[in-house]
Design an enzyme around this catalytic site. Structure first.
Site, mmCIF file in Angstrom:
data_model
loop_
_atom_site.group_PDB
_atom_site.id
_atom_site.type_symbol
_atom_site.label_atom_id
_atom_site.label_comp_id
_atom_site.label_asym_id
_atom_site.label_seq_id
_atom_site.Cartn_x
_atom_site.Cartn_y
_atom_site.Cartn_z
ATOM 1 C CG ASN A 77 -7.424 -0.526 0.398
ATOM 2 O OD1 ASN A 77 -6.510 -0.245 -0.372
ATOM 3 N ND2 ASN A 77 -7.197 -0.920 1.635
ATOM 4 C CG HIS A 115 -3.444 3.398 1.764
ATOM 5 N ND1 HIS A 115 -3.980 2.968 0.575
ATOM 6 C CD2 HIS A 115 -3.547 2.337 2.624
ATOM 7 C CE1 HIS A 115 -4.368 1.708 0.695
ATOM 8 N NE2 HIS A 115 -4.127 1.315 1.927
ATOM 9 C CB CYS A 168 -0.946 0.000 1.196
ATOM 10 S SG CYS A 168 -2.154 -1.344 1.168
#
Length: 329
Positions: free
Chosen positions: A286, A256, A116
């Protein structure tokens, strides 16, 4: 040695599959009550790739849009850095194929596996090359995570999505623009909190593998949440200190997009007003490393990113890897 240049964000682009998957579809498959996913994550819908769609094609579409946005010629781009956890193949890397699909005749290409936080890592590396070599670099983050989630595991099945985001960095920025401060961190003690157990050299593919061993698993959702908040907060604070700016000076916070609870908590702890947070998680879910450049491109297209703006980007994910960057547009 070349004189140092000043990098700028010259172009922005993003791409996502056309297939929209609403929460109701996943809630029904997992036996969850309606509204369960949105209450806990802030997600309403996400994008999943259809059969035949590839990571390289999704990444190339975002890259093409960023190139057009930049106004640069294809030959001006010297390197493609592709941050991804879901390349088309384990070997060869996908970045050379992405560069070819975009039509970049002189660009190198390399994949970066930073989970991520991959975009923040790639951005820091790209900025260094632009400053020292005076050549444009394209940074793309892209993932097709829908093919790696375990549909029976609630912790990951409700979150993950497919998307790509891209930026082009060029060496012609104004004095004081570009990367002002960064902080990168990894905590290998929590290496396996989020993992795909098999497929690497330590556990190669064999016919007897269970399907779950080649799909993503989240071992402890609470531990992931707590560690992600701490890592995003700590790296964000250190990046702000390195840039010698205060949280109150941040124009746009682009975290993020793990889930709203994580990044709202991080904003509160850092002292960044929530109304300065850019959000895409509700509509796109996501997509790991792709969330920051996706959100950045969406904000730019909506006119919310302007020259002189001060951006704070933070991320944390599998590994555990994390990082933050302060960037003057």
């Amino acid at each position: 040695m070349n004189a140092l240049h000043t990098s700028r964000l010259a172009g922005f682009g993003h791409a996502a599959p056309e297939r929209v998957v609403p929460n109701a579809e996943i809630e029904a498959s997992l036996g969850l009550e309606p509204g369960w996913i949105e209450r806990r994550t802030g997600i309403r819908t996400r994008r999943w790739a259809r059969d035949g769609e590839t990571l390289s094609s999704l990444a190339a579409e975002a890259g093409r849009r960023a190139l057009v946005s930049s106004g640069l010629k294809p030959a001006d781009v010297s390197l493609v850095l592709l941050a991804t956890s879901t390349p088309d193949h384990l070997l060869p890397p996908s970045a050379p194929l992405v560069a070819r699909k975009i039509g970049l005749p002189r660009a190198g290409g390399i994949d970066l596996a930073g989970a991520c936080a991959g975009f923040v890592y790639a951005l820091a590396l790209a900025d260094g090359l632009v400053r020292t070599q005076g050549k444009a670099v394209m940074v793309i983050a892209a993932n097709i995570l829908s093919r790696r989630i375990n549909p029976q595991e609630r912790a990951s099945a409700v979150l993950f999505a497919d998307a790509a985001g891209a930026v082009v960095l060029s060496p012609d920025g104004e004095t004081g623009t570009g990367l002002l401060g960064t902080d990168l961190h990894a905590d290998g003690e929590l290496y396996d909190l989020i993992s795909i157990p098999a497929g690497g050299s330590s556990r190669p593919f064999v016919p007897t593998l269970e399907a779950s061993e080649v799909l993503m698993t989240m071992r402890d959702g609470r531990a992931v949440y707590e560690k992600a908040v701490r890592m995003m907060e700590d790296t964000g604070r250190r990046a702000l200190a390195a840039a010698e700016v205060g949280a109150s000076e941040i124009t746009r916070f682009i975290p993020h997009q793990a889930n709203t609870r994580i990044f709202d908590t991080v904003a509160d702890h850092l002292g960044v007003a929530r109304d300065r947070t850019e959000r895409s998680v509700s509509d796109y879910g996501n997509s790991s490393a792709a969330t920051i450049p996706l959100t950045l491109s969406l904000a730019h297209a909506a006119g919310r990113i302007a020259p002189g703006d001060l951006l704070l980007m933070t991320a944390a994910g599998a590994g555990m890897t994390g990082g933050a960057a302060v960037w003057r547009v």
